[in-house]
Scaffold this motif. Sequence first.
Motif, PDB file in Angstrom:
ATOM      1  N   LEU A  62      -2.326  -0.077  -0.236  1.00 52.60           N
ATOM      2  CA  LEU A  62      -3.202   0.705  -1.475  1.00 52.60           C
ATOM      3  C   LEU A  62      -3.159  -0.605  -2.098  1.00 52.60           C
ATOM      4  O   LEU A  62      -1.840  -1.098  -2.518  1.00 52.60           O
ATOM      5  CB  LEU A  62      -2.231   2.103  -2.091  1.00 52.60           C
ATOM      6  CG  LEU A  62      -3.531   2.131  -3.202  1.00 52.60           C
ATOM      7  CD1 LEU A  62      -5.291   2.626  -2.297  1.00 52.60           C
ATOM      8  CD2 LEU A  62      -2.897   3.813  -3.175  1.00 52.60           C
ATOM      9  N   ALA A  63      -4.325  -1.109  -2.558  1.00 51.53           N
ATOM     10  CA  ALA A  63      -3.611  -2.721  -3.446  1.00 51.53           C
ATOM     11  C   ALA A  63      -4.838  -1.839  -4.930  1.00 51.53           C
ATOM     12  O   ALA A  63      -5.862  -0.950  -4.908  1.00 51.53           O
ATOM     13  CB  ALA A  63      -4.533  -3.183  -3.015  1.00 51.53           C
ATOM     14  N   VAL A  64      -4.428  -2.321  -6.045  1.00 50.47           N
ATOM     15  CA  VAL A  64      -4.782  -1.290  -7.403  1.00 50.47           C
ATOM     16  C   VAL A  64      -5.751  -2.622  -8.165  1.00 50.47           C
ATOM     17  O   VAL A  64      -4.752  -3.716  -8.073  1.00 50.47           O
ATOM     18  CB  VAL A  64      -3.984  -0.765  -8.156  1.00 50.47           C
ATOM     19  CG1 VAL A  64      -4.367   0.254  -9.585  1.00 50.47           C
ATOM     20  CG2 VAL A  64      -3.229   0.887  -6.888  1.00 50.47           C
ATOM     21  N   CYS A  65      -6.757  -2.454  -8.458  1.00 52.62           N
ATOM     22  CA  CYS A  65      -6.966  -3.296  -9.706  1.00 52.62           C
ATOM     23  C   CYS A  65      -7.015  -4.627  -9.277  1.00 52.62           C
ATOM     24  O   CYS A  65      -8.105  -5.553  -8.567  1.00 52.62           O
ATOM     25  CB  CYS A  65      -6.519  -3.226 -11.050  1.00 52.62           C
ATOM     26  SG  CYS A  65      -6.806  -4.389 -12.613  1.00 52.62           S
ATOM     27  N   LEU A  66      -6.108  -6.064  -9.789  1.00 55.97           N
ATOM     28  CA  LEU A  66      -6.029  -7.837  -9.574  1.00 55.97           C
ATOM     29  C   LEU A  66      -5.531  -7.233  -8.199  1.00 55.97           C
ATOM     30  O   LEU A  66      -7.035  -8.085  -7.446  1.00 55.97           O
ATOM     31  CB  LEU A  66      -5.009  -7.660 -10.338  1.00 55.97           C
ATOM     32  CG  LEU A  66      -4.358 -10.061  -9.975  1.00 55.97           C
ATOM     33  CD1 LEU A  66      -6.153 -10.308 -10.556  1.00 55.97           C
ATOM     34  CD2 LEU A  66      -3.480  -9.529 -10.339  1.00 55.97           C
ATOM     35  N   SER A  67      -5.047  -6.480  -7.688  1.00 53.21           N
ATOM     36  CA  SER A  67      -4.080  -6.195  -6.458  1.00 53.21           C
ATOM     37  C   SER A  67      -5.646  -6.425  -5.349  1.00 53.21           C
ATOM     38  O   SER A  67      -6.535  -6.829  -4.124  1.00 53.21           O
ATOM     39  CB  SER A  67      -3.542  -6.317  -6.013  1.00 53.21           C
ATOM     40  OG  SER A  67      -2.133  -6.176  -6.182  1.00 53.21           O
ATOM     41  N   LEU A  92      -6.544   8.968  -2.008  1.00 52.32           N
ATOM     42  CA  LEU A  92      -5.994   7.769  -0.942  1.00 52.32           C
ATOM     43  C   LEU A  92      -4.340   7.220  -0.637  1.00 52.32           C
ATOM     44  O   LEU A  92      -4.840   6.618   0.935  1.00 52.32           O
ATOM     45  CB  LEU A  92      -6.035   6.503  -2.034  1.00 52.32           C
ATOM     46  CG  LEU A  92      -7.830   6.513  -2.384  1.00 52.32           C
ATOM     47  CD1 LEU A  92      -8.233   5.523  -3.649  1.00 52.32           C
ATOM     48  CD2 LEU A  92      -8.623   6.125  -1.610  1.00 52.32           C
ATOM     49  N   VAL A  93      -3.733   8.090  -0.601  1.00 49.99           N
ATOM     50  CA  VAL A  93      -2.395   8.119   0.128  1.00 49.99           C
ATOM     51  C   VAL A  93      -2.117   8.610   1.189  1.00 49.99           C
ATOM     52  O   VAL A  93      -1.572   8.108   2.334  1.00 49.99           O
ATOM     53  CB  VAL A  93      -1.249   8.249  -1.255  1.00 49.99           C
ATOM     54  CG1 VAL A  93      -0.318   8.598  -0.411  1.00 49.99           C
ATOM     55  CG2 VAL A  93      -1.081   7.328  -2.515  1.00 49.99           C
ATOM     56  N   GLU A  94      -3.033   9.644   1.045  1.00 51.03           N
ATOM     57  CA  GLU A  94      -2.749  10.667   2.215  1.00 51.03           C
ATOM     58  C   GLU A  94      -3.717  10.001   3.107  1.00 51.03           C
ATOM     59  O   GLU A  94      -3.569   9.400   4.861  1.00 51.03           O
ATOM     60  CB  GLU A  94      -3.408  12.571   1.529  1.00 51.03           C
ATOM     61  CG  GLU A  94      -1.989  12.981   1.743  1.00 51.03           C
ATOM     62  CD  GLU A  94      -2.957  13.916   1.110  1.00 51.03           C
ATOM     63  OE1 GLU A  94      -4.335  14.483   1.378  1.00 51.03           O
ATOM     64  OE2 GLU A  94      -2.148  15.295   1.016  1.00 51.03           O
ATOM     65  N   ALA A 151      -6.842   1.114   2.110  1.00 47.72           N
ATOM     66  CA  ALA A 151      -7.459   0.843   0.726  1.00 47.72           C
ATOM     67  C   ALA A 151      -7.204   0.492   0.138  1.00 47.72           C
ATOM     68  O   ALA A 151      -5.760  -0.680  -0.519  1.00 47.72           O
ATOM     69  CB  ALA A 151      -7.520   2.543  -0.019  1.00 47.72           C
ATOM     70  N   SER A 152      -8.206   0.409  -1.215  1.00 49.59           N
ATOM     71  CA  SER A 152      -7.801  -0.318  -2.753  1.00 49.59           C
ATOM     72  C   SER A 152      -9.297   0.543  -3.767  1.00 49.59           C
ATOM     73  O   SER A 152      -9.945   0.883  -3.085  1.00 49.59           O
ATOM     74  CB  SER A 152      -8.231  -1.824  -3.024  1.00 49.59           C
ATOM     75  OG  SER A 152     -10.272  -2.023  -2.180  1.00 49.59           O
TER      76      SER A 152
END
Length: 615
Positions: A499-504, A600-602, A579-580
Motif C-alpha cells: 500500500l502506498a500513501v501520498c508521496l509514495s 484497502l488493506v483487506e 493499492a495506493s
Amino acid sequence: MSHSARLLRSLTDGGRPFAIIRRQDAATLDVLVGDVADVDRLDDIPLDGEEVLALVPFRQVRERGFAAHDDGAPLRCLIVRERETLDVETALDVLPAAATVTDVTVDIDDDAYARVVRRVIDEEIGAGEGANFVIRRDFRARTQSAPAPAVLGWLRELLLHERGAYWSFAVHTPGVSLVGATPERHVSVRDGLVTMNPISGTFRHPEGTPTPEAILDFLADEKERDELVMVVDEELKMMSSVCPDGGRMRGPFLKRMSKLTHTEYALEGRSDLDPREVLRRTMFAPTVTGSPMGNACTVIARHESSGRGYYAAVLARFTPKPRGYDLDAPILIRTAHLDDSGRVRVPVGATLVRHSRPESEVAETHAKAAGVLTALGVLPRANASIAAPAEDPRFAAVLAARNDALAPFWSTAQAPRPATGASALVIDAGDDFTRMLAHQLNHLGVAARVADWSVAPDDPDEDLVVFGPGPGDPRREEPRLTRLRELLSTRLESARPLLAVCLSHQLLAQLAGLEVRPLPEPRQGVQHTVDLAGAPARIGFYNTFAAYASSDSSPLLDFELSRDPGTGAVHGLRRRAAASVQGQLESVLSPDGLATLTRLVEAVMVPEGALVPTQ
C-alpha cells in the motif's frame, strides 16, 4: 507555604542560579535555587532524586537527526537544592521594579519579513516541502541592569498584567537568563499520563475588550482553523510515537491572554517511557517549527541565518516521585532572553500556511511580542487590556462543531480489534505520519513496525509493506526518492501486498507511467470527498503534487485508477495485491480514513488470505 520570602529576597544580587515559576494563573509560585550542570544529551539530565529544571536549546533537535544551526547554547540543568512556595501577592511585594531597556531594534524589518513569508510560501510550501512553517524574527534591546534583578523586575510586570499563561517564569544562570509568559505546554508526563497542548490560530485583540462577534469572526476564519488542525496532526504523530494507545483529543478550547486569544486542543495518552525519552521523541512543537517536523527544521535552517538559542525549545521541569519522575515542559515562546552583557532578545514567529498573507503574518509577530515588550517597558501599558473576552454560549457550540468534520478515531476510545496474525512494515519516507499509520494498523490487528527508508530491506518478511508519505518533489532524483522507487519496484515484482500513501502514491504512479506535476494550488491540510475504489471517502490531503491521467487505467503495470473526472487528478491506484491513496487516511482530517484503510488493506491482502482474527 512560606510567607517570609527568604529565598526570593536573597536572589536580587545574582549570586545563585534560580528559577521562579507560576503555573496557569495559580495563586502561588515556586522559587527554586540550586546548582548548574551542563550536559550533552537529554539522557544525561541527572535524575538522581533531586528536582531538576532543564533549559533545553533548540539545537538539541539534532538528537533526532534534524537540522539546526549550532549556536552553542548549552543544555543546562538547574539541580534544585532549596525551594519555597509563596502566594503571588507576597512575591509582588518583594520583586523589584522593572529594569529599563534602550536601543530597541528588530533584526528583520517588516518589509523584509514580509518578503521572507512570501518566499517560504512560494518556494517551500509551493514546492511540496511541507504544510506549514514558522520563521522567526528578533526584537532586540539593551539594559544596564544586572541580569538577576532585570528578569525579576520583568517577571513582576508579567505577574501583574499578563493573564492565561501556562507558565510565567524567570530563570537566571551564568550567561543565560530568561523571563516570559508562555501560553503553551509542549509535553507533560504525570503518573504515566502524557499530555500535549497544541495551540494555534491567533486573534489580535483590538483596543479594550474583544466583542463576542469579533471572536466569532475569528473562529470562522478558515486559515486559523487550518493552522490548528495541522499542528494537531503533527502532535498526534508524536503521541503515536510515545504512547502505545496513541493520543486522544480533547477540545477545542479558547486560550485567552492579555493581547491575544488562541484556539487549542489537549492530547492525552499513556506511556511507560522515561520522561527524558518522551521529551526527545517530541522535540519540538510544530506550533513553533512546522510540519513535517524533520523538513521544517531544514526549512528553518535555510531561512534563518542564526541559531534560535532557547526560542521554540522548552524548559523541562523534572519532579521526583516515589517511583520515577514527572515532567512538565512548556514551550519557550513569549520570552525575553538576556545575556550577561545586557543584550535582550525577544524572538517571535508566525505560522505560515498556503493562504497566509504576508502583511497579516507581520502583524501577528508584533502581537505575539507585545506582552513581553510591554513588560520590558517598550510598549505603553495604557494600550494593554487584561479583561477577558466576554463569555458567550456560542463559542463552545462553534468550537464543538469543528469536530464534526474530523476523524472520530482520534477523539474516542480505541478498543483494539482482535489480532489477525498479519504483519506490516511501514516505510518512513520522511514524515512521521507513518507513526499514525502504524498505530492504526496495530489497532486493526495487524502487527506493524516502522523503518526508515534508508534502512528498509529489499524483501521484507512482513505480509504487507506500507510505503509512507513524505515531503518534496517526486520528480527529483535524490537518494531518498531513488531508494523508494527501488523498494516499490522490488515489492511489485514480488507480487506481495503493498500500500502506498501520498508521496509514495506519486512515485508508484510514475512507475505506472502516469505524469506527476504540481497542483494549481497546494492542498496542504485540505479535506475532500473523493471516490476510492468505487466508494466515497472524506479524507485529508497534504500534497502539492498529484498524478494525472485521462483514462481509468494506467499505461504500465495494469493499475485501475480512481481519479477526478474533471481534472484527471488520480486519488488512488489498485490492482492485485497493490493499492495506493493520495490522501492521508491516518490524518485527523480523515473522518473516513480508518474505514478506507481497512478496506484497502483487506483488498491487497486477499491474495495472501483475508484478514480474519486468529483464534
